[in-house]
Design a protein around this motif. Structure first.
Motif, PDB file in Angstrom:
ATOM      1  N   TYR A 125      42.279  24.122  34.814  1.00 35.58           N
ATOM      2  CA  TYR A 125      42.024  25.556  34.976  1.00 35.58           C
ATOM      3  C   TYR A 125      41.468  26.115  33.669  1.00 35.58           C
ATOM      4  CZ  TYR A 125      44.832  25.189  39.191  1.00 35.58           C
ATOM      5  OH  TYR A 125      45.303  24.828  40.412  1.00 35.58           O
ATOM      6  N   THR A 126      40.692  27.199  33.779  1.00 36.31           N
ATOM      7  CA  THR A 126      40.132  27.785  32.568  1.00 36.31           C
ATOM      8  C   THR A 126      41.247  28.457  31.756  1.00 36.31           C
ATOM      9  OG1 THR A 126      39.682  29.843  33.720  1.00 36.31           O
ATOM     10  CG2 THR A 126      37.896  28.236  33.646  1.00 36.31           C
ATOM     11  N   VAL A 127      40.959  28.659  30.490  1.00 31.86           N
ATOM     12  CA  VAL A 127      41.890  29.365  29.614  1.00 31.86           C
ATOM     13  C   VAL A 127      42.195  30.745  30.209  1.00 31.86           C
ATOM     14  CG1 VAL A 127      42.155  30.374  27.323  1.00 31.86           C
ATOM     15  CG2 VAL A 127      41.051  28.147  27.576  1.00 31.86           C
ATOM     16  N   GLY A 128      41.133  31.415  30.662  1.00 30.70           N
ATOM     17  CA  GLY A 128      41.285  32.748  31.228  1.00 30.70           C
ATOM     18  C   GLY A 128      42.217  32.773  32.412  1.00 30.70           C
ATOM     19  N   ASN A 129      42.055  31.800  33.287  1.00 23.79           N
ATOM     20  CA  ASN A 129      42.912  31.695  34.462  1.00 23.79           C
ATOM     21  C   ASN A 129      44.379  31.651  34.062  1.00 23.79           C
ATOM     22  OD1 ASN A 129      44.604  30.104  36.326  1.00 23.79           O
ATOM     23  ND2 ASN A 129      42.764  29.956  37.582  1.00 23.79           N
ATOM     24  N   GLN A 130      44.683  30.895  33.002  1.00 26.54           N
ATOM     25  CA  GLN A 130      46.085  30.712  32.629  1.00 26.54           C
ATOM     26  C   GLN A 130      46.647  31.922  31.881  1.00 26.54           C
ATOM     27  OE1 GLN A 130      47.010  26.386  31.712  1.00 26.54           O
ATOM     28  NE2 GLN A 130      44.821  26.202  32.034  1.00 26.54           N
ATOM     29  N   ILE A 131      45.773  32.669  31.216  1.00 24.73           N
ATOM     30  CA  ILE A 131      46.254  33.919  30.597  1.00 24.73           C
ATOM     31  C   ILE A 131      46.499  34.956  31.685  1.00 24.73           C
ATOM     32  CG2 ILE A 131      45.803  35.708  28.874  1.00 24.73           C
ATOM     33  CD1 ILE A 131      43.905  33.809  27.505  1.00 24.73           C
ATOM     34  N   MET A 132      45.534  35.035  32.626  1.00 23.74           N
ATOM     35  CA  MET A 132      45.688  35.993  33.720  1.00 23.74           C
ATOM     36  C   MET A 132      46.954  35.734  34.522  1.00 23.74           C
ATOM     37  SD  MET A 132      41.837  36.402  35.099  1.00 23.74           S
ATOM     38  CE  MET A 132      42.257  36.921  36.742  1.00 23.74           C
ATOM     39  N   GLU A 133      47.273  34.448  34.665  1.00 24.73           N
ATOM     40  CA  GLU A 133      48.491  34.091  35.396  1.00 24.73           C
ATOM     41  C   GLU A 133      49.717  34.705  34.722  1.00 24.73           C
ATOM     42  OE1 GLU A 133      49.752  29.868  36.994  1.00 24.73           O
ATOM     43  OE2 GLU A 133      50.282  30.095  34.902  1.00 24.73           O
ATOM     44  N   ALA A 134      49.731  34.621  33.376  1.00 18.55           N
ATOM     45  CA  ALA A 134      50.852  35.189  32.630  1.00 18.55           C
ATOM     46  C   ALA A 134      50.894  36.711  32.780  1.00 18.55           C
ATOM     47  CB  ALA A 134      50.750  34.803  31.156  1.00 18.55           C
ATOM     48  N   VAL A 135      49.717  37.336  32.758  1.00 17.08           N
ATOM     49  CA  VAL A 135      49.660  38.792  32.884  1.00 17.08           C
ATOM     50  C   VAL A 135      50.170  39.217  34.255  1.00 17.08           C
ATOM     51  CG1 VAL A 135      48.123  40.790  32.980  1.00 17.08           C
ATOM     52  CG2 VAL A 135      47.742  39.012  31.272  1.00 17.08           C
ATOM     53  N   ARG A 136      49.666  38.531  35.284  1.00 16.56           N
ATOM     54  CA  ARG A 136      49.988  38.958  36.647  1.00 16.56           C
ATOM     55  C   ARG A 136      51.394  38.574  37.080  1.00 16.56           C
ATOM     56  NH1 ARG A 136      45.302  38.134  40.783  1.00 16.56           N
ATOM     57  NH2 ARG A 136      46.172  40.027  41.654  1.00 16.56           N
ATOM     58  N   ALA A 137      52.039  37.669  36.317  1.00 15.07           N
ATOM     59  CA  ALA A 137      53.426  37.324  36.641  1.00 15.07           C
ATOM     60  C   ALA A 137      54.362  38.492  36.316  1.00 15.07           C
ATOM     61  CB  ALA A 137      53.850  36.070  35.883  1.00 15.07           C
ATOM     62  N   HIS A 138      53.918  39.380  35.438  1.00 15.62           N
ATOM     63  CA  HIS A 138      54.823  40.448  34.994  1.00 15.62           C
ATOM     64  C   HIS A 138      54.305  41.850  35.218  1.00 15.62           C
ATOM     65  CE1 HIS A 138      57.442  37.494  33.305  1.00 15.62           C
ATOM     66  NE2 HIS A 138      56.393  36.901  32.797  1.00 15.62           N
ATOM     67  N   ARG A 139      53.013  41.965  35.518  1.00 18.20           N
ATOM     68  CA  ARG A 139      52.482  43.305  35.704  1.00 18.20           C
ATOM     69  C   ARG A 139      51.741  43.364  37.022  1.00 18.20           C
ATOM     70  NH1 ARG A 139      49.706  45.002  30.061  1.00 18.20           N
ATOM     71  NH2 ARG A 139      50.315  42.987  29.213  1.00 18.20           N
ATOM     72  N   ASP A 140      51.899  44.459  37.730  1.00 15.05           N
ATOM     73  CA  ASP A 140      51.257  44.621  39.019  1.00 15.05           C
ATOM     74  C   ASP A 140      49.838  45.145  38.803  1.00 15.05           C
ATOM     75  OD1 ASP A 140      50.942  44.588  41.685  1.00 15.05           O
ATOM     76  OD2 ASP A 140      51.982  46.482  42.059  1.00 15.05           O
ATOM     77  N   VAL A 141      48.933  44.251  38.432  1.00 16.84           N
ATOM     78  CA  VAL A 141      47.558  44.676  38.149  1.00 16.84           C
ATOM     79  C   VAL A 141      46.575  43.870  39.002  1.00 16.84           C
ATOM     80  CG1 VAL A 141      47.963  45.446  35.785  1.00 16.84           C
ATOM     81  CG2 VAL A 141      47.436  43.053  36.214  1.00 16.84           C
ATOM     82  N   SER A 142      45.382  44.427  39.191  1.00 23.13           N
ATOM     83  CA  SER A 142      44.362  43.720  39.961  1.00 23.13           C
ATOM     84  C   SER A 142      43.775  42.600  39.115  1.00 23.13           C
ATOM     85  CB  SER A 142      43.258  44.683  40.370  1.00 23.13           C
ATOM     86  OG  SER A 142      42.506  45.035  39.217  1.00 23.13           O
ATOM     87  N   LYS A 143      43.001  41.758  39.766  1.00 23.59           N
ATOM     88  CA  LYS A 143      42.368  40.636  39.065  1.00 23.59           C
ATOM     89  C   LYS A 143      41.478  41.125  37.924  1.00 23.59           C
ATOM     90  CE  LYS A 143      41.754  36.207  41.124  1.00 23.59           C
ATOM     91  NZ  LYS A 143      41.488  35.420  42.281  1.00 23.59           N
ATOM     92  N   GLU A 144      40.726  42.202  38.203  1.00 26.24           N
ATOM     93  CA  GLU A 144      39.783  42.714  37.198  1.00 26.24           C
ATOM     94  C   GLU A 144      40.536  43.261  35.990  1.00 26.24           C
ATOM     95  OE1 GLU A 144      39.550  43.547  40.535  1.00 26.24           O
ATOM     96  OE2 GLU A 144      38.007  42.001  40.808  1.00 26.24           O
ATOM     97  N   GLU A 145      41.629  44.002  36.278  1.00 27.20           N
ATOM     98  CA  GLU A 145      42.419  44.546  35.174  1.00 27.20           C
ATOM     99  C   GLU A 145      43.032  43.427  34.344  1.00 27.20           C
ATOM    100  OE1 GLU A 145      44.638  48.524  36.393  1.00 27.20           O
ATOM    101  OE2 GLU A 145      44.551  47.119  38.059  1.00 27.20           O
ATOM    102  N   ALA A 146      43.550  42.413  35.049  1.00 23.20           N
ATOM    103  CA  ALA A 146      44.157  41.275  34.354  1.00 23.20           C
ATOM    104  C   ALA A 146      43.136  40.575  33.472  1.00 23.20           C
ATOM    105  CB  ALA A 146      44.742  40.297  35.370  1.00 23.20           C
ATOM    106  N   GLU A 147      41.909  40.464  33.993  1.00 26.90           N
ATOM    107  CA  GLU A 147      40.858  39.833  33.205  1.00 26.90           C
ATOM    108  C   GLU A 147      40.589  40.625  31.930  1.00 26.90           C
ATOM    109  OE1 GLU A 147      37.381  38.663  35.422  1.00 26.90           O
ATOM    110  OE2 GLU A 147      36.168  38.525  33.590  1.00 26.90           O
ATOM    111  N   GLY A 148      40.561  41.959  32.081  1.00 30.20           N
ATOM    112  CA  GLY A 148      40.362  42.834  30.920  1.00 30.20           C
ATOM    113  C   GLY A 148      41.456  42.649  29.883  1.00 30.20           C
ATOM    114  N   ILE A 149      42.704  42.608  30.360  1.00 35.14           N
ATOM    115  CA  ILE A 149      43.841  42.423  29.451  1.00 35.14           C
ATOM    116  C   ILE A 149      43.739  41.068  28.753  1.00 35.14           C
ATOM    117  CG2 ILE A 149      46.354  42.183  29.317  1.00 35.14           C
ATOM    118  CD1 ILE A 149      46.490  44.072  31.786  1.00 35.14           C
ATOM    119  N   ALA A 150      43.372  40.037  29.532  1.00 33.11           N
ATOM    120  CA  ALA A 150      43.287  38.682  28.980  1.00 33.11           C
ATOM    121  C   ALA A 150      42.222  38.596  27.886  1.00 33.11           C
ATOM    122  CB  ALA A 150      42.995  37.686  30.096  1.00 33.11           C
ATOM    123  N   ILE A 151      41.057  39.195  28.160  1.00 32.83           N
ATOM    124  CA  ILE A 151      39.974  39.157  27.167  1.00 32.83           C
ATOM    125  C   ILE A 151      40.371  39.932  25.916  1.00 32.83           C
ATOM    126  CG2 ILE A 151      37.585  39.889  26.716  1.00 32.83           C
ATOM    127  CD1 ILE A 151      36.968  39.086  29.630  1.00 32.83           C
TER     128      ILE A 151
END
Lengths: 341, 331
Positions: A125-151
């Motif tokens: 999996y990409t680095v981004g995918n695994q950061i987004m996974e961590a974000v979305r495990a704890h915050r109720d955010v959309s994919k796009e928002e999670a991507e923004g947080i990850a970047i």
């Protein structure tokens, strides 16, 4: 800034481990790995855990997150109390390792980073995918928002061109880059405690220094506490406020950085400090080594565990009784008969 | 990715070229040719005297007197331009007609076997790994080794006995007598599926046993990886974790071994077909070799290898999609 966090004050109690005992079931019987560890950590502080391999540094911190394998037993009477962001305090040993409660703690309140940045990422999996996974495990955010947080997290840990790195696979990043990415995963949900399990051991010295500085900067910015596990005293001197020295599953000495480096009491600590190579101190020509080998956990010495290698060994005392904790100063404790009256 | 696929596609075409030459050599290998056989069949017992020149005429009529490379080029030209695999001497029609329906039925058996293999082995392999050393794990292992140890034809006979006596299915073949000549309908399709169960189960059993053990072993490896602990440490739930990391990686060897599975199915199929009386290609292949009906034999060999090569290509592409490390290093 979330409102609850305004009540969080640096220096408030965060983690209190009391009499933690962990053993492993093996084919050869039950092997004790951690034997009565006490740790208390304040919000925003950094604790350094030092010790040789097999001294129980990792086991005691993995126990905090209930990440130990099935063969591990946390003994009754062990207590790990944690003060959450919302002000509530929870007993982590009450949570089952697969429960929702502990999952909320993992990554959300307490994060863990590991020694090997390569194998801590999955290669498919990409680095981004695994950061987004961590974000979305704890915050109720959309994919796009999670991507923004990850970047945003990637750029915060000093990764240049984070948008491109986001889409890359772990094997396309260098070792130091991967450890930075791992830190961004760990901090993506703003935990109050970061457990760093030898995060710089696999890196070369210049990258080590960069990662240490990054962790210090992020600590000032985000205010999390850090438990830093290492066997490298040079590293610990740079980052820790307090230091606990572990030997064979127990803490032999604990104190502020100043206490440990300038006023060591336990013979083991003194020996460890003497074994550090120093520039300009070449008069002897040879490094001091601690006599003997660390005993196998299967054959724990009776009495004080360290007596088999101790230069101050007192027969009929050290090998018979277990020394109690002696208070040197309010923050400095040691387990050694030399200081027991 | 496009470059990778193109490379693999060109490789596939080259393989097919060599395969066709090899098939043609095999067609030429048996001593004698169809002219001898034809004469024997037509005039044996009629008391007619056949001379050497008669034989030569027959050879000329059948086009067997030309040099090998001419016949090869003609043969390939027919296949590529008109999809014409040449005549069947034994059936006195074209090879296409003889093979006709059998190719579809062979593919039906092949795909139902593959689907059965993967739908059983993947979830059960994952389950056995997660609950390792449990009773379920051990009994699955015993059950799958049973499939590996039993000879296929014996298994086919046992299954046939069960399906006839317990489920009342008709013996052998791919259709019940009432559907044999009927045109395609949903009822006929259901009838076909019923008859596919026995050959598919027999063929899938050993493949499932092997895949199950592979998946279980890969899963056990992957479950202990630090990356899984790392994901657990960031608060991912246990089921999501399991499916996203170890299970996903356990699929890689499965995708990579589709080609082997197909090879094994094709080599085991003729025996099963013989026992179960299935009108599929392998059995026809053996018969056409006995009859020296070489264009039919050639067509079957070519079709089977083509299927193997194409499905290997699919397996390569699948693996490249599943594992990002492959296309980046290979492309």
């Amino acid at each position: 800034m979330e409102t609850a966090e305004n009540y969080l004050v640096k220096g408030d109690p965060l983690l209190e481990i009391k009499d933690l005992k962990v053993s492993f079931k093996t084919d050869e019987g039950i092997i004790p790995a951690v034997d009565g560890v006490n740790i208390s950590l304040k919000r925003g502080h950094t604790l350094g855990l030092v010790g040789e391999s097999g001294s129980g540094k990792s086991v005691s911190t993995w126990a905090v997150l209930q990440l130990l394998p099935k063969s591990a037993i946390i003994h009754k009477g062990s207590s790990i109390k944690f003060h959450c962001k919302d002000g509530e305090s929870v007993e982590l040993t009450d949570f089952k390792s697969k429960s929702r409660e502990i999952r909320n703690i993992r990554g959300g309140e307490i994060s863990l980073i590991f020694q090997e940045p390569m194998s801590s990422f999955s290669p498919v999996y990409t680095v981004g995918n695994q950061i987004m996974e961590a974000v979305r495990a704890h915050r109720d955010v959309s994919k796009e928002e999670a991507e923004g947080i990850a970047i945003d997290m990637l750029s915060r840990v000093g990764i240049p061109n984070p948008k491109r790195r986001f889409k890359q696979y772990p094997f396309e990043l260098s070792g130091g880059m991967r450890q930075r990415a791992m830190i961004s995963v760990a901090l993506s949900s703003n935990p109050s405690l970061l457990i760093a399990d030898e995060p710089t051991t696999a890196l070369d010295v210049t990258i080590q220094a960069q990662v240490l500085n990054l962790m210090k900067e992020l600590q000032e910015e985000l205010g999390m506490a850090i438990i830093f596990i290492t066997h490298n005293l040079g590293v610990i001197a740079q980052i820790a406020d307090e230091i606990a020295v572990m030997y064979l599953g127990g803490i032999v000495e604990q104190g502020t950085r100043h206490d440990i480096f300038h006023n060591p009491k336990h013979p083991y600590t003194m020996n460890l400090l003497r074994a550090i190579p120093r520039l300009g101190k070449t008069d002897g020509g040879r490094l001091v080594a601690i006599e003997g080998q660390i005993p196998s956990p299967m054959e724990r010495p009776s009495g004080c565990c360290f007596h088999t290698r101790c230069s101050e060994y007192m027969p009929d005392r050290c090998n018979v009784n277990i020394p109690q904790i002696t208070q040197i100063s309010p923050e400095h404790t040691v387990r050694c008969f030399l200081y027991e009256s | 990715m496009a470059k990778f696929m193109l490379q693999r596609f060109i490789g596939m075409m080259v393989t097919m070229l060599f395969v066709s030459i090899l098939v043609f050599i095999i067609m030429e290998l048996p001593p004698g040719d169809y002219a001898d056989r034809y004469v024997f069949r037509k005039y044996a017992g009629s008391g007619m005297q056949i001379t050497e020149s008669d034989l030569r005429n027959i050879r000329h009529e059948l086009g067997l007197d030309k040099p090998a490379y001419v016949r090869y080029s003609k043969w390939i030209y027919g296949i590529v331009t008109r999809f014409d695999f040449g005549p069947s001497f034994a059936f006195e029609t074209s090879a296409n007609v003889v093979i006709g329906q059998r190719i579809w039925l062979t593919m039906a058996i092949l795909f139902s076997t593959l689907i059965l293999t993967y739908t059983i082995s993947i979830p059960i392999g994952i389950y056995a790994a997660v609950r390792r050393h449990s009773i379920v794990d051990y009994s699955l292992t015993v059950f799958s080794y049973l499939g590996l140890a039993l000879p296929n034809f014996l298994l086919a006979l046992i299954m046939l006995y069960i399906s006839v006596n317990v489920f009342g299915a008709s013996v052998g073949g791919l259709f019940s007598p009432e559907f044999e000549e009927a045109s395609w309908s949903f009822a006929k399709f259901v009838d076909l599926l019923k008859h596919l169960i026995v050959p598919a189960v027999v063929l899938a059993w050993s493949a499932t046993a092997l895949q199950l053990q592979t998946i279980r072993a890969t899963m056990l490896d992957e479950l202990n990886k630090l990356s899984v602990t790392a994901a657990r440490a960031r608060g991912v739930s246990e089921w999501k974790l399991l499916l996203k990391y170890p299970a996903r990686l356990a699929l890689n060897p499965v995708a990579g071994s589709i080609g082997f599975d197909i090879n094994r199915i094709f080599s085991e199929l003729p025996i099963i077909a013989l026992v179960l009386g299935l009108p599929e290609l392998g059995e026809l292949l053996i018969r056409s070799f006995i009859d020296l009906d070489m264009f039919v034999a050639g067509a079957i060999l070519l079709m089977l290898t083509f299927l193997v090569v194409v499905l290997n290509f699919v397996s390569d592409i699948l693996l490249a999609i599943l594992d990002p490390r492959i296309k980046l290093q290979g492309g």
